[in-house]
Enzyme design. Structure first.
Site, PDB file in Angstrom:
ATOM      1  N   SER A 258       0.839  -1.192   0.000  1.00 47.86           N
ATOM      2  CA  SER A 258       0.000   0.000   0.000  1.00 47.86           C
ATOM      3  C   SER A 258       0.870   1.236   0.000  1.00 47.86           C
ATOM      4  CB  SER A 258      -0.899   0.012   1.228  1.00 47.86           C
ATOM      5  OG  SER A 258      -0.094   0.222   2.369  1.00 47.86           O
ATOM      6  N   LYS A 259       0.252   2.343  -0.402  1.00 47.86           N
ATOM      7  CA  LYS A 259       0.969   3.613  -0.489  1.00 47.86           C
ATOM      8  C   LYS A 259       1.622   3.963   0.843  1.00 47.86           C
ATOM      9  CE  LYS A 259      -2.420   5.775  -2.719  1.00 47.86           C
ATOM     10  NZ  LYS A 259      -3.331   6.504  -3.460  1.00 47.86           N
ATOM     11  N   ARG A 260       0.914   3.655   1.925  1.00 50.19           N
ATOM     12  CA  ARG A 260       1.415   4.080   3.226  1.00 50.19           C
ATOM     13  C   ARG A 260       2.649   3.313   3.652  1.00 50.19           C
ATOM     14  NH1 ARG A 260      -2.663   2.560   6.370  1.00 50.19           N
ATOM     15  NH2 ARG A 260      -3.764   2.032   4.486  1.00 50.19           N
TER      16      ARG A 260
END
Ligand code: GLU
Length: 496
Positions: A258-260
């Site tokens: 994920s982006k995070r």
């Protein structure tokens, strides 16, 4: 074989993501492998989150990777090309409105006047009963008169699609047979909001139908959407395309990338100096294997071997080390001119950031290639590897200069003696072969380990402990600078 038409349909709500690039690549590979058509369409109906900057980032990134599409925006220097333009969903609103009218006329969809307060109360009461969310069907059977009353009260209806009953089944090219009971779809779903904006499930199907898509190749995260899409294709009277859901891309701990948590923007990889050949090569291996020992393959070579039905079901682990290895392999395969061209922006960035003080000439870079080309995991590593060549003075201190097994006095003596030896090597023959034997002889005569002496010299002339081979490094620096840096190191170490 009927002509295959596939598409990538990015939403410009963020920069080009690794997963989108992989999906684009697999669509491209399939289209090229079977001689089909690859289409790009921008799904920009999430107006709040879509931006032109993200759109540009995505298109630029896909062009950069070399995944050219046949129909869509920005084809062959034209703003758009293809029989189904426009390719931005916000420019296709009339076609969704027309499809919505058809579904409404056939009673396959109906206006829903539920307020958000009502829907929220439904959700809460189902949750209290530990039931999954589901539209309760309050507006599913309103009479025309009841609808008119609500419209007269000023209520605007959203459009809900009737999911009906039964099982939706399809043969996924990657996952095999998939069967989903319609009862698990959460009830009739909204396809057009009360304000008239069409929603994803609806626009994707209307467009795939209009663009005559035969194969929908997309991430597994869309698998649960597919039954809804199949029902919509059927309701609209269109042939249902074939589906291929690509495995998720996972972090090494098998969590979803994920982006995070992970670096997911292609831009970041480009900025670090991953080359397109390596990114394409690596992305192809996220869910597909070459079927041989050979892992380093170009886009045309992959295209030739690619077979959608060989794509794996299991999650594809993103392994940064493997990507770096593949990148290093591709950097080695670049021609000298190509590598110099691609290194230049990274060296310029080091200059702008003040990490180096001048730009090397093409000739200097060319002469360095034999020692650096196989040592660069990324183009961006050039400064770390040989940036010491392009600064006037090094910042070295005593702690750095003294090798682990040596003390202050030995280091001072070692560097002074080494300076003598190197000074004896004349300018015209300042070559690696000329320096190594006398320095080894020096170490032997003094009872030093050659490795320790070489380490002290390395740090004194480069300011770092890891460099290309020492003698090549000395040659690259040149006699005068080597001597000046040794003098400076001696000064730093000398008792004042
Ligand atoms: N716009 C969707 C996405 O970016 C495309 C979904 C699809 O390929 O059907 O995920």
């Amino acid at each position: 074989m009927a002509h295959h038409r596939v598409r990538i349909a990015p939403s410009p709500t963020g920069p080009l993501h690794i997963g989108t690039a992989r999906t684009a690549l697999f669509n491209y590979l399939h289209a090229r492998h079977v001689g089909g058509t690859f289409i790009l369409r921008l799904e920009d109906t999430d107006v709040a989150r879509s931006t032109l900057e993200f759109e540009k980032d995505i298109l630029d990134g896909l062009h950069w990777l070399g995944l050219e599409w046949d129909e869509g925006p920005e084809v062959a220097g034209e703003p758009a090309r293809g029989p189904h333009a426009p390719y931005r969903q916000m420019e296709r609103l009339p076609s969704y409105a027309a499809a919505a009218q058809r579904l409404l006329a056939d009673d396959l969809a109906y206006p829903c006047y539920c307020t958000s307060a009502e829907l929220e109360a439904d959700r809460a009461s189902r949750e209290a009963e530990r039931l999954p969310p589901r539209y309760v069907g309050r507006c599913a059977a309103l009479t025309p008169e009841e609808r008119r009353t609500r419209e007269r009260d000023g209520r605007r209806g959203a459009l809900r699609f009737r999911v009906g009953e039964g099982v939706v089944a399809f043969d996924d090219i990657v996952r095999g047979r998939v069967e989903i009971d319609v009862a698990n779809l959460g009830g009739d779903f909204v396809i057009v909001r009360a304000d008239g904006t069409p929603l994803y499930h609806f626009t994707v199907v209307v467009d795939d139908a209009a663009m005559e898509i035969t194969h929908v190749i997309r991430g597994e995260d869309h698998l649960s959407n597919t039954p809804k899409h199949i029902l919509l294709f059927q309701a609209l009277g269109h042939a249902v395309p074939r589906f291929a859901h690509l495995p998720l891309i996972l972090n090494p701990d098998r969590s979803k990338m994920s982006k995070r948590k992970s670096q997911t923007a292609i831009d970041d990889y480009i900025a670090q100096g991953f080359v397109r050949e390596a990114l394409v090569n690596y992305l192809a291996l996220l869910g597909w294997a070459t079927g041989t020992e050979e892992e380093i393959l170009s886009l045309p070579e992959i295209t030739e071997r690619f077979d959608l039905s060989q794509v794996h079901k299991g999650g594809a682990i993103f392994d940064r080390e493997r990507l770096e290895w593949i990148n290093g392999q591709w950097i080695r395969r670049l021609s000298a001119d190509e590598l110099i061209d691609r290194l230049r922006p990274f060296i310029e960035a080091d200059l702008v950031a003040g990490r180096i003080e001048w730009m090397p000439s093409d000739d200097e870079l060319r002469s360095l290639l034999p020692v650096i080309q196989e040592r660069l995991p990324t183009l961006g590593a050039i400064g770390d590897l040989v940036g010491f060549l392009w600064v006037a003075e090094l910042d070295v201190d005593t702690a750095m200069l003294i090798p682990k097994r040596w003390d202050h006095a030995t280091t001072l003596a070692g560097l002074e003696a080494a300076r003598e030896v190197i000074a004896d090597v004349r300018d015209v023959v300042f070559e690696a072969d000329e320096m190594e034997p006398p320095l080894r002889a020096l170490a032997e005569a003094r009872g030093w380990k050659a490795g320790d002496l070489f380490m002290a010299i390395r740090v004194a002339v480069t300011g770092r402990t890891a460099t290309p081979p020492l003698f090549d490094t000395l040659v690259a620096l040149g006699r005068d600078r080597v001597l000046a840096r040794l003098d400076h190191a001696v000064e730093v170490l000398a008792p004042s």
